[in-house]
Design a protein around this motif. Sequence first.
Motif, mmCIF file in Angstrom:
data_model
loop_
_atom_site.group_PDB
_atom_site.id
_atom_site.type_symbol
_atom_site.label_atom_id
_atom_site.label_comp_id
_atom_site.label_asym_id
_atom_site.label_seq_id
_atom_site.Cartn_x
_atom_site.Cartn_y
_atom_site.Cartn_z
ATOM 1 N N GLY A 1 0.680 -1.360 -0.104
ATOM 2 C CA GLY A 1 -0.261 0.104 -0.093
ATOM 3 C C GLY A 1 0.900 1.163 0.073
ATOM 4 O O GLY A 1 1.829 1.589 0.681
ATOM 5 N N SER A 2 0.397 2.208 -0.765
ATOM 6 C CA SER A 2 0.851 3.859 -0.916
ATOM 7 C C SER A 2 0.090 4.248 0.381
ATOM 8 O O SER A 2 0.549 5.458 0.881
ATOM 9 C CB SER A 2 0.671 4.433 -1.992
ATOM 10 O OG SER A 2 -0.817 4.453 -2.415
ATOM 11 N N SER A 3 -0.653 3.456 0.865
ATOM 12 C CA SER A 3 -1.316 4.275 2.364
ATOM 13 C C SER A 3 -0.723 3.525 3.583
ATOM 14 O O SER A 3 -0.110 2.475 3.129
ATOM 15 C CB SER A 3 -2.945 3.855 2.599
ATOM 16 O OG SER A 3 -3.149 4.088 3.800
ATOM 17 N N PRO A 4 -0.475 4.148 4.827
ATOM 18 C CA PRO A 4 -0.016 3.459 6.020
ATOM 19 C C PRO A 4 -1.080 2.502 6.607
ATOM 20 O O PRO A 4 -0.697 1.734 7.250
ATOM 21 C CB PRO A 4 0.325 4.707 6.807
ATOM 22 C CG PRO A 4 -0.702 5.500 6.302
ATOM 23 C CD PRO A 4 -0.817 5.542 5.150
ATOM 24 N N GLY A 5 -2.150 2.473 6.090
ATOM 25 C CA GLY A 5 -3.273 1.475 6.750
ATOM 26 C C GLY A 5 -3.581 1.935 8.356
ATOM 27 O O GLY A 5 -2.966 3.258 8.448
ATOM 28 N N PRO B 1 0.034 -6.055 2.884
ATOM 29 C CA PRO B 1 -1.316 -5.400 2.986
ATOM 30 C C PRO B 1 -1.178 -4.281 2.134
ATOM 31 O O PRO B 1 -0.269 -3.457 1.925
ATOM 32 C CB PRO B 1 -1.512 -5.182 4.201
ATOM 33 C CG PRO B 1 -0.834 -6.024 5.176
ATOM 34 C CD PRO B 1 0.456 -6.262 4.311
ATOM 35 N N GLY B 2 -2.478 -4.048 1.528
ATOM 36 C CA GLY B 2 -2.750 -2.705 0.539
ATOM 37 C C GLY B 2 -4.021 -2.771 -0.014
ATOM 38 O O GLY B 2 -4.683 -3.759 0.270
ATOM 39 N N GLY B 3 -4.152 -1.857 -0.676
ATOM 40 C CA GLY B 3 -5.700 -1.698 -1.360
ATOM 41 C C GLY B 3 -5.857 -2.581 -2.470
ATOM 42 O O GLY B 3 -5.366 -3.330 -3.192
ATOM 43 N N ILE B 4 -6.686 -1.811 -3.599
ATOM 44 C CA ILE B 4 -6.993 -2.490 -4.904
ATOM 45 C C ILE B 4 -5.876 -2.672 -5.544
ATOM 46 O O ILE B 4 -5.569 -3.635 -6.445
ATOM 47 C CB ILE B 4 -8.099 -1.411 -5.650
ATOM 48 C CG1 ILE B 4 -9.230 -1.303 -4.929
ATOM 49 C CG2 ILE B 4 -8.329 -1.812 -7.070
ATOM 50 C CD1 ILE B 4 -9.933 -2.869 -4.708
#
Length: 191
Positions: free
Chosen positions: A9-13, A105-108
Amino acid sequence: MDRVCVFLGSSPGCRPAYRDAARSLGRELAQRGVGLVFGGSDRGMMGALADELLAAGREVIGVIPGPMVRNGWSHDRLPDLRVVDTMHERKALMYSLADAIIALPGGIGTLDELIEVLAWTQLGIQAKPIGLLDTEGYFDPLLAMFSRAEEEGFLDRSFREFFVVARDAATLLDALERATPSPNTHSWTDE
């Protein structure tokens, strides 16, 4: 393994454990002298992973589509940032530069990348080892979906041999180093 391609992910979650897992993988790769190919962003888990390897002076290759660069999403400290036109080109280049594939872990986007490389494996297009770093049981629902697809006759039992799953970076890398994948010989359409 000289290099691994990591999808994440480019988001930290929403849990610190996700970013911690990215950092842990980065440290473990650096200690083993393994280079990184990743999505080229400085954000979230991507940035945390890349920064660990950069701090250790290890090889880091970022691959990112031009529109993401124009939106300011690229990691500006990468010595090797490869800008491509499309997401399809990004995935193909990332794959071609690596000896193994790891998903965190990550999104789409992460799920798309993982599923595509699993499909390539099922079709016999690729045979590089694939690993899931299953932080906080993130991939448990996906693994359950694979089990359901198997129960319903859409996946062969051999599908589970296409990847390894571990809860920590060292165990996952050990398993990937031992993996001896072979091209899929099962015709998943057999009656």
